[in-house]
Design an enzyme around this catalytic site. Structure first.
Site, PDB file in Angstrom:
ATOM      1  N   ASP A 116       0.872  -1.152   0.008  1.00 61.74           N
ATOM      2  CA  ASP A 116      -0.066   0.054  -0.133  1.00 61.74           C
ATOM      3  C   ASP A 116       0.729   1.186  -0.258  1.00 61.74           C
ATOM      4  O   ASP A 116       2.255   1.269   0.254  1.00 61.74           O
ATOM      5  CB  ASP A 116      -1.054  -0.106   1.243  1.00 61.74           C
ATOM      6  CG  ASP A 116      -2.157   0.867   1.134  1.00 61.74           C
ATOM      7  OD1 ASP A 116      -2.290   1.828   0.112  1.00 61.74           O
ATOM      8  OD2 ASP A 116      -3.040   0.847   1.941  1.00 61.74           O
TER       9      ASP A 116
HETATM   10  C1  BGC Z   1      -4.794   3.374   0.621  1.00 60.39           C
HETATM   11  C2  BGC Z   1      -5.332   2.256  -0.699  1.00 60.39           C
HETATM   12  C3  BGC Z   1      -5.138   3.073  -1.921  1.00 60.39           C
HETATM   13  C4  BGC Z   1      -3.773   3.901  -1.908  1.00 60.39           C
HETATM   14  C5  BGC Z   1      -3.648   4.678  -3.133  1.00 60.39           C
HETATM   15  C6  BGC Z   1      -3.683   4.303   0.692  1.00 60.39           C
HETATM   16  O1  BGC Z   1      -3.767   5.141   1.641  1.00 60.39           O
HETATM   17  O2  BGC Z   1      -5.021   2.470   1.728  1.00 60.39           O
HETATM   18  O3  BGC Z   1      -6.566   1.635  -0.432  1.00 60.39           O
HETATM   19  O4  BGC Z   1      -5.331   2.312  -2.874  1.00 60.39           O
HETATM   20  O5  BGC Z   1      -3.739   4.774  -0.765  1.00 60.39           O
HETATM   21  O6  BGC Z   1      -4.486   5.714  -3.138  1.00 60.39           O
END
Ligand code: BGC
Length: 753
Positions: free
Chosen positions: A269
């Site tokens: 992530d």
């Molecule tokens: C979130 C993800 C997301 C990623 C990219 C993160 O903070 O947990 O779900 O896909 O950001 O935007």
């Protein structure tokens, strides 16, 4: 071929890209040949995912150091990346990811609302539309669906998921993955794993969980997503049983790769590898790189650690060349299997033209989504639908706030396109010859201000002139989604005051709730005539919601999660394990609270409609069955009301005697039926006996012989049941455990590879 047909052709190519036999072999040979030509930096580029930034180094795309990018949401932005990419030596297609969660140019109701439709086809169609609109803008990969199960709506991200139930979540996961892929997107299911179970409902918090529970409840939606073709899985931010998921070899290797047979890409992530220092894993980025990469993360999202530190880790022998090659091969395989190379172009002018207008197909899906997700929670006097009214007061700023209709993920949608609840109700009312007066009152009425008392009193006075008052209250877009955990799910004090003042006028009050999670309605319930939840309506959902309010369509949405009476009841779900002292009003020493009822305000699966459906006694096609059998539960459903309705027949199962404690109810199947007034139809719900089992400590999955109660009804509290005797048990390895909502015939080839 026009742009639209090109898009469809690509979409079909992806679906047709079933990776078997000769094609898979050809891709392997292509990868082998390419790998021989790649430098170390180019290989590491393939495991790097760089995000758009104020200062973005396009030269790194040209050199191959950035092999994947994210968040260049518009065609114009992505065109710059492509210009750099064209200079690259090997021209390996880029994965270009964006959070396409519930629409792009056209926004639908968010996933939690979509789940309340219980309509898989509609969910699939919305995901496909979102994908088509995104591909047109240059995105080729979505970080969705979020398939995290959860039972604690304090967590803001409930808005992105399908609720608390494993069967429904698995069905929705499959439908949404299929839709995204059909529309041309590579799919990343997220977040692996148990992110929805963070302590206290706080985002990013740690999770402690037994593995049988993990395998029974949390993994199946991921397995359903993978079975439907999800090419990547995103690891989660949280620690799991003491080890951060991003650096957790047990989760990523033993469970995801070995037990779930996942062969796609694991991405971290956002910045998660860097954040491992805050987990206390090590202050040294090199250590964090080694720990994550060796644990099984293939792609580094936005930490830029793999790019910077893998060369050192390789030189020091802390990461093997074989491991790097494995990760690179996975990334390349996804790129070639999905024919990404054909999409390394974007026509800015054409995309601009496409983006300028909303697609009529998207509009139709969005309106239907509005109809199917407007959830009628409360209407004791049957005040709805609105009829015989000539003046309607629509009160509350949320009724006319386009940004709040969009919810937390607006993507490329535009405020000017949003049909607000105010606009939709006004238009529908005009058809009925009624006039709407809009009163903003205290706006979103979130935080008490000095002027509240006055503006609320004025709004109530004006509203008293109407025949009926529609009060729109609930959450703003900022109060839902990531990093929007709430410690209290109550409506805000000004909102409660507003509703009370409106109720005090003596006019009928219909409360329309907006938001991404259940909110407490205890202090308004007895004062208002009706309550309906419309989630965040998106671009056109309000049109469908207005149709429901006026009775063009009977409400059919059902709760995908338990609606509490009090925040203190959380976490709360219908499928809890029994206790030795079941709650009893007459006995203090039982499983309950002393200050609030033990039951929820509204149970899982609940929702009212304008019709009157009754379910006859359920029937089972056989009284005895073996684990390999399918039994069919049938029930005659009658609509004795005067309006057409859609009913959702829900089948829950309880394993009466088992070697482990079993939930008192578990949804195992559901079916929807449309009924004209006076009509009776038989509804059949097939249940695979193999799905009635559970996992044990060593990871294997067992179905134990004995009696099962099969409950049939309209929500999780149904007491109507038939008995099934399962004869002969079974025990299978984790990878052979059945996946809820997935036909085993469709997963065989995936398992073989
Ligand atoms: C979130 C993800 C997301 C990623 C990219 C993160 O903070 O947990 O779900 O896909 O950001 O935007």
């Amino acid at each position: 071929m026009g742009s639209r047909s090109v898009r469809f052709a690509l979409a079909l190519a992806m679906v047709a890209g079933s990776v078997s036999g000769a094609r898979a072999d050809a891709i392997d040979r292509r990868i082998d040949a390419l790998m021989r030509r790649m430098t170390l930096d180019e290989k590491i580029g393939q495991v790097t995912l760089a995000s758009i930034a104020e200062v973005f180094d396009y030269d790194k795309v040209a050199s191959g150091a950035y092999g994947n990018v994210m968040n260049f949401g518009t065609a114009k932005e992505f065109a710059k990346v492509l210009a750099a990419w064209r200079k690259s030596r090997l021209k390996i297609p880029l994965l270009h990811g964006t959070d396409i969660i519930y629409g792009n140019r056209t926004l639908f109701v968010p996933p939690i609302g979509q789940a309340s439709s219980f309509d898989l086809g509609l969910n699939r169609a919305a995901a496909e539309q979102a994908a088509l609109e995104s591909v047109a803008a240059g995105t080729n990969w979505t970080y969705a669906p979020m398939v995290d199960l959860n039972r604690d709506p304090r967590w803001g991200r409930v808005v992105e998921g399908a609720g608390e139930d494993v069967q429904l979540a698995a069905c929705m996961a499959g439908a949404r993955v299929a839709g995204f892929r059909a529309g041309g997107l590579v799919v990343s299911a997220k977040h692996f794993v148990a992110y929805g179970f963070g302590e206290g409902g706080r985002d990013y918090d740690a999770v402690e969980m037994g593995e049988p529970f993990l395998r029974d409840r949390v993994l199946p939606p991921f397995r359903a997503a993978i079975a439907a073709g999800a090419e990547s899985v995103m690891s989660s931010f949280n620690a799991f049983n003491g080890v951060p998921a991003t650096a957790n070899p047990h989760l990523l290797k033993d469970i995801l790769r070995r037990d779930m047979r996942f062969r796609g890409i694991v991405t971290s992530d956002w910045g998660a590898i860097d954040q491992l220092k805050n987990h206390g894993l090590s202050p040294d980025p090199l250590d964090l790189t080694v720990a994550t990469f060796n644990a099984g993360v293939d792609l580094d999202m936005a930490s830029d650690f793999f790019r910077k530190y893998l060369p050192i880790a390789l030189a020091q022998g802390r990461v093997s060349k074989a491991r790097l090659d494995e990760a690179v091969r996975r990334v390349l395989r996804v790129k070639f299997e999905t024919d990404l190379g054909k999409r390394m172009r974007v026509d800015v002018e054409e995309a601009k033209a496409t983006q300028a207008t909303l697609d009529p197909r998207g509009r139709a899906i969005a309106i239907e989504m509005g109809r199917r997700t407007t959830l009628l929670l409360h209407d004791p006097k049957e005040r709805l639908p609105l009829a015989d009214v000539s003046r309607i007061a629509v009160v509350g700023g949320l009724a006319d706030s386009p940004r709040d209709h969009m919810g937390p993920h607006p993507a490329l949608s535009q405020m000017g396109d949003i049909v607000t609840l105010r606009a939709a109700i006004t238009e529908r009312a005009a058809k009925a010859g009624a006039r709407v007066d809009y009163l903003e009152a205290c706006g979103a009425c979130r935080f008490p201000t000095d002027t509240d008392e006055t503006v609320i009193a004025e709004a109530a006075k004006a509203a008293a002139a109407a025949d009926v008052i529609v009060a729109v209250v609930g959450e703003t877009y900022e109060e839902s989604g990531e990093a929007a955990a709430r410690a209290d799910l109550a409506l805000s004090a000004p909102q409660v005051k507003l509703v009370e003042a409106l109720a005090a006028t003596g006019r009928p009050v219909v409360v329309v709730l907006t938001g991404g999670r259940p909110m407490l309605v205890e202090n308004i319930l007895d004062k208002v005539d009706a309550i309906a939840m419309v989630w965040f309506p998106g671009t056109y959902g309000a049109i469908g919601a207005a149709e429901v309010l006026f009775g063009d369509v009977s409400p059919s949405a059902r709760l995908p999660l338990t609606w509490p009476r009090s925040t203190g009841q959380l976490p709360l779900s219908y499928d809890r394990l029994p206790t030795g002292r079941p709650a009893s009003a007459d006995d203090k020493w039982t499983n309950k609270y002393i200050d609030v009822a033990w039951t929820p305000r509204f149970p899982f699966g609940y929702g009212l409609s304008y019709g009157r459906t009754t379910l006859a006694a359920p029937r089972l096609d056989k009284a005895k069955a073996k684990p390999g059998d399918t039994v069919t539960v049938s029930v005659a459903v009658t609509n004795s009301g005067t309006r057409a309705v859609r009913e959702t027949v829900q089948v829950y199962v309880h394993d009466v005697i088992a070697s482990r404690s079993r939930p008192s109810r578990e949804l195992k199947g559901f079916a929807q039926v449309d009924l004209a007034p006076g009509e009776t139809r038989d509804v059949a719900v097939p249940i695979r006996v193999a799905t009635l089992g559970f996992h044990v400590e060593d990871g294997s999955y067992v179905v134990e012989p004995g009696m099962f109660r099969i409950f049939v009804g309209k929500d999780a509290t149904t007491e109507t049941a038939v008995e099934l005797e399962v004869t002969g048990g079974s025990r299978v390895a984790p990878w052979d455990a059945p996946i809820p909502c997935v036909d085993p015939k469709t997963t065989k080839s995936a398992k073989r590879r």
